[in-house]
Design a protein around this motif. Structure first.
Motif, short mmCIF file in Angstrom:
data_model
loop_
_atom_site.label_atom_id
_atom_site.label_comp_id
_atom_site.label_asym_id
_atom_site.label_seq_id
_atom_site.Cartn_x
_atom_site.Cartn_y
_atom_site.Cartn_z
N ASN A 168 53.94 -7.67 -54.06
CA ASN A 168 52.85 -6.53 -53.87
C ASN A 168 52.42 -6.05 -55.10
N SER A 169 52.69 -6.60 -56.23
CA SER A 169 52.24 -6.24 -57.64
C SER A 169 52.76 -7.32 -58.66
N GLY A 170 51.79 -7.24 -59.78
CA GLY A 170 51.97 -8.10 -60.74
C GLY A 170 51.26 -8.33 -61.60
N ILE A 171 51.26 -9.55 -62.46
CA ILE A 171 50.06 -9.92 -63.57
C ILE A 171 49.77 -11.33 -63.23
N ILE A 172 48.36 -11.29 -63.08
CA ILE A 172 47.82 -12.86 -63.13
C ILE A 172 47.31 -13.49 -64.48
N ASP A 173 47.94 -14.04 -65.25
CA ASP A 173 47.57 -14.55 -66.53
C ASP A 173 45.87 -15.20 -66.07
N ALA A 174 45.32 -15.22 -67.41
CA ALA A 174 44.00 -15.41 -67.50
C ALA A 174 43.93 -16.93 -66.90
N GLY A 175 42.91 -17.04 -66.04
CA GLY A 175 42.71 -18.41 -65.40
C GLY A 175 43.53 -18.76 -64.45
N ASN A 176 44.56 -18.02 -63.83
CA ASN A 176 45.46 -18.76 -63.13
C ASN A 176 45.34 -17.57 -61.51
N SER A 177 46.06 -18.15 -60.62
CA SER A 177 45.93 -17.48 -59.23
C SER A 177 47.36 -17.20 -58.77
N VAL A 178 47.15 -16.37 -57.77
CA VAL A 178 48.56 -15.84 -57.07
C VAL A 178 48.34 -15.78 -55.49
N ASN A 179 49.30 -16.34 -54.71
CA ASN A 179 49.15 -16.37 -53.38
C ASN A 179 50.16 -15.14 -52.87
N VAL A 180 49.55 -14.25 -52.28
CA VAL A 180 50.15 -13.03 -51.65
C VAL A 180 50.32 -13.23 -50.32
N SER A 181 51.65 -13.27 -49.79
CA SER A 181 52.05 -13.22 -48.48
C SER A 181 52.11 -12.00 -47.78
N VAL A 182 51.24 -11.56 -46.64
CA VAL A 182 51.03 -10.71 -46.04
C VAL A 182 51.89 -10.96 -44.68
N MET A 183 53.13 -10.22 -44.45
CA MET A 183 53.77 -10.51 -43.00
C MET A 183 53.54 -9.27 -42.13
N LEU A 184 53.18 -9.68 -41.05
CA LEU A 184 53.10 -8.78 -40.01
C LEU A 184 54.24 -8.60 -39.34
N GLN A 185 54.82 -7.53 -38.97
CA GLN A 185 56.37 -7.34 -38.30
C GLN A 185 55.88 -7.50 -36.65
N PRO A 186 56.92 -7.93 -35.96
CA PRO A 186 56.70 -7.97 -34.31
C PRO A 186 56.29 -6.69 -33.83
N PHE A 187 55.52 -6.73 -32.68
CA PHE A 187 54.94 -5.64 -32.27
C PHE A 187 54.37 -5.77 -30.79
N ASP A 188 54.12 -4.86 -29.98
CA ASP A 188 53.60 -5.26 -28.47
C ASP A 188 52.11 -5.27 -28.88
N TYR A 189 51.55 -6.27 -28.64
CA TYR A 189 49.95 -6.50 -28.73
C TYR A 189 49.25 -6.01 -27.39
N ASP A 190 48.22 -5.22 -27.64
CA ASP A 190 47.30 -4.54 -26.84
C ASP A 190 45.96 -5.19 -27.09
N PRO A 191 45.29 -6.24 -26.14
CA PRO A 191 43.86 -6.47 -26.58
C PRO A 191 42.97 -5.55 -26.57
N ASN A 192 43.20 -4.46 -26.02
CA ASN A 192 42.14 -3.66 -25.83
C ASN A 192 42.00 -2.49 -27.02
N GLU A 193 43.13 -2.71 -28.03
CA GLU A 193 43.43 -1.72 -29.09
C GLU A 193 42.74 -2.39 -30.14
N LYS A 194 41.82 -1.80 -30.96
CA LYS A 194 41.34 -2.44 -32.17
C LYS A 194 41.82 -2.05 -33.24
N SER A 195 42.27 -3.10 -34.23
CA SER A 195 43.14 -2.63 -35.61
C SER A 195 42.42 -1.82 -36.37
N LYS A 196 42.98 -0.95 -36.88
CA LYS A 196 42.28 0.05 -37.76
C LYS A 196 43.19 0.03 -39.16
N HIS A 197 43.98 -1.05 -39.40
CA HIS A 197 44.69 -1.27 -40.56
C HIS A 197 43.69 -1.66 -41.58
#
Length: 230
Positions: free
Chosen positions: A57-86
């Protein structure tokens, strides 16, 4: 004073998509690239910190380099009628040349030094005809945070463990064979040894009998001589 434009290149640029079903953790990957000739500090923030796990969730990216950030959504009861506001925000700034404490740098940073980019979150369920490919899609997204070097290391470790298991199996087999051979040798050696012990015992028994007989004979002779002397 207006904030400077974001120097990092984000992939995706505007939206993080999470594909269900949401009965398990669903992972999306955010790639951050630093095209400049300076190191860049970054932070990833969200409006729903309880719903997501972000690594790193934080760090330093050296010049000319890249970082892959994994965003993991926790399990929840999905409602297709509810629009995400995240929403997510990637905050960055050029790293000072004499930086020693990254947290201290963030605390002392001036507003005009900070850059940020915002991303929306969207949830979608697979279509009925996509259920057959669901299992092939999810592992791919879950493993997207691993780079080629990490995957190679994992494969090499698995290969090493397989070779170790095979070696232990061969050693175990050899031990069993050696143990069986040793038992057969002990059994074959025990029979002559038993017969020799029996022979020795019989020989000793015969010797004892002869000694006893001689003792009785001497006793009888002694008695006879004693009577004659009287």
């Amino acid at each position: 004073m207006a904030r400077p434009e974001q120097v990092l290149v984000l992939e995706p640029q505007h939206e993080l998509k999470f594909r269900g079903p949401f009965t398990d953790v669903v992972t999306a990957t955010l790639k951050l690239t630093n095209p400049t000739d300076r190191n860049v500090c970054f932070k990833v923030k969200t409006t729903a910190p309880r719903r997501y796990c972000v690594r790193p969730n934080s760090g330093i990216i050296d010049a000319g380099n890249s970082v892959n950030v994994s965003v993991m959504l926790q399990p929840f009861d999905y409602d297709p009628n509810e629009k995400s506001k995240h929403k997510f925000m990637v905050q960055s700034m050029l790293a000072p040349f004499d930086m020693t404490d990254m947290e201290g740098v963030w605390k002392e940073a001036k507003p005009e030094e900070l850059m940020d980019s915002k991303l929306r979150c969207s949830f979608e369920m697979p279509l009925e005809n996509d259920k057959t490919t669901e299992h092939s899609v999810l592992p791919k997204s879950a493993s997207a945070s691993l780079d080629d070097g990490e995957v190679k290391k994992i494969m090499e470790e698995c290969k090493r463990l397989q070779m170790e298991v095979q070696r232990l199996r061969e050693e175990n087999k050899q031990i069993r064979e050696d143990d069986g051979l040793r038992k057969r040798k002990v059994t074959s050696m025990a029979a002559p040894h038993s017969s020799s012990m029996a022979t020795t015992a019989m020989r000793d028994e015969g010797l004892s009998t002869r000694v006893l007989a001689l003792c009785v004979l001497f006793f009888v002779i002694g008695v006879i001589i004693g009577k004659l002397a009287l």
